[in-house]
Motif scaffolding. Structure first.
Motif, PDB file in Angstrom:
ATOM      1  N   UNK A  76       0.650  -1.548  -0.151  1.00 13.15           N
ATOM      2  CA  UNK A  76       0.136   0.421  -0.275  1.00 13.15           C
ATOM      3  C   UNK A  76       0.779   1.572  -0.245  1.00 13.15           C
ATOM      4  N   UNK A  77       1.750   1.581   0.736  1.00 17.00           N
ATOM      5  CA  UNK A  77       3.037   2.528   0.811  1.00 17.00           C
ATOM      6  C   UNK A  77       3.450   3.286  -0.511  1.00 17.00           C
ATOM      7  N   UNK A  78       3.813   1.080  -0.935  1.00 19.43           N
ATOM      8  CA  UNK A  78       4.822   1.795  -2.207  1.00 19.43           C
ATOM      9  C   UNK A  78       3.887   1.753  -3.623  1.00 19.43           C
ATOM     10  N   UNK A  79       2.511   1.873  -3.259  1.00 20.21           N
ATOM     11  CA  UNK A  79       1.332   2.002  -4.417  1.00 20.21           C
ATOM     12  C   UNK A  79       1.194   3.913  -3.841  1.00 20.21           C
ATOM     13  N   UNK A  80       1.464   4.142  -3.009  1.00 15.17           N
ATOM     14  CA  UNK A  80       1.372   5.705  -3.244  1.00 15.17           C
ATOM     15  C   UNK A  80       2.671   6.483  -3.077  1.00 15.17           C
ATOM     16  N   UNK A  81       3.900   6.000  -2.641  1.00 12.56           N
ATOM     17  CA  UNK A  81       5.088   6.508  -3.057  1.00 12.56           C
ATOM     18  C   UNK A  81       5.799   6.323  -4.257  1.00 12.56           C
ATOM     19  N   UNK A  82       4.394   5.575  -5.073  1.00  8.90           N
ATOM     20  CA  UNK A  82       4.868   5.138  -6.432  1.00  8.90           C
ATOM     21  C   UNK A  82       4.709   6.656  -7.578  1.00  8.90           C
ATOM     22  N   UNK A  83       3.564   7.679  -6.651  1.00  8.08           N
ATOM     23  CA  UNK A  83       2.504   8.495  -7.704  1.00  8.08           C
ATOM     24  C   UNK A  83       3.082   9.846  -7.289  1.00  8.08           C
ATOM     25  N   UNK A  84       3.941  10.655  -7.551  1.00 11.42           N
ATOM     26  CA  UNK A  84       4.052  12.395  -7.153  1.00 11.42           C
ATOM     27  C   UNK A  84       2.303  12.772  -6.136  1.00 11.42           C
ATOM     28  N   UNK A  85       2.394  13.796  -5.583  1.00  3.50           N
ATOM     29  CA  UNK A  85       1.672  13.926  -4.786  1.00  3.50           C
ATOM     30  C   UNK A  85       0.845  13.933  -3.743  1.00  3.50           C
ATOM     31  N   UNK A  86       0.956  12.028  -4.242  1.00  6.17           N
ATOM     32  CA  UNK A  86       0.348  11.256  -3.101  1.00  6.17           C
ATOM     33  C   UNK A  86       0.314  11.004  -1.642  1.00  6.17           C
ATOM     34  N   UNK A  87      -0.394  11.155  -1.113  1.00  6.10           N
ATOM     35  CA  UNK A  87      -0.018  10.628   0.504  1.00  6.10           C
ATOM     36  C   UNK A  87      -0.634   9.381   0.969  1.00  6.10           C
TER      37      UNK A  87
END
Length: 213
Positions: A76-87
């Motif tokens: 879940x963290x990787x999926x969010x950090x892979x996209x800029x600006x996503x908390x």
């Protein structure tokens, strides 16, 4: 060509992004992580001989659930950090919760055990090799997760690298449970966590170089 003309050309010629592409990449990375770790396990270590018996014990499944929940949170963290600006939001808590539970359970079991047995409960018989075995099994997942991130657009590189390494380490730990003979919670709380942290630390160190875009 003027800047406005270039922007107009790009916006008009670009097609819709495939919504399944990103999801497919995550699945590919997870298959490589677990499949690669399993192949390395079978070649290098083998399955524990009493695995069929262990499959019928709740403690075995509790041990398996420990890295599995961490892997879900790390994904879940990787999926969010892979996209800029996503908390990242509360995804961190999914990773932290099983760690807290296992540490608390380890403290309780050690507190209830005789003092003479506590050290052996923590060290087990494989403490010298366990973290490094997990780190070794995480190599396919480490490569796959960094390949995934390089095809995305992470901006917090060290954090993304650490999460990718933790995801690889937790997937490797799930597979390692099929071989590891240690069944003491205190052992998991120290050496399983150490094994998962090795690729996480390596990921944080290498991320600025490997994920720069």
């Amino acid at each position: 060509m003027k800047t406005d003309d270039l922007v107009s050309l790009l916006s008009n010629s670009g097609g819709a992004a495939d919504p399944m592409m990103v999801s497919s990449r995550y699945w590919q990375a997870m298959v490589i992580s677990t499949g690669g770790a399993l192949i390395l396990l079978l070649i290098g270590y083998g399955l524990r001989p009493d695995l069929s018996v262990m499959l019928g014990t709740p403690l075995f499944w509790a041990r398996l659930a420990f890295p599995a929940v961490i892997a879900v949170g790390a994904l879940m963290v990787v999926a969010r950090l892979a996209r800029p600006g996503v908390s990242v939001g509360r995804s961190w808590t999914v990773m932290a919760l099983p760690v807290i539970v296992v540490i608390v359970a380890a403290v309780l079991t050690l507190g209830l055990a005789p003092a003479s047995e506590r050290l052996s409960m923590v060290l087990g018989a494989t403490w010298r090799s366990c973290p490094f075995n997990i780190a070794f099994l995480s190599i396919p997942g480490f490569i796959a997760n960094f390949w995934l991130l390089r095809n995305m657009a992470p901006t917090r590189l060290r954090v993304a690298g650490a999460a990718a390494g933790l995801l690889a380490g937790s997937a490797a730990t799930i597979v390692y449970c099929l071989h590891c003979p240690e069944m003491e919670v205190a052992f998991w709380a120290v050496w399983y966590i150490a094994g998962m942290l090795i690729p996480a630390v390596i990921g944080a160190v290498l991320a600025p170089r490997l994920l720069r875009w």
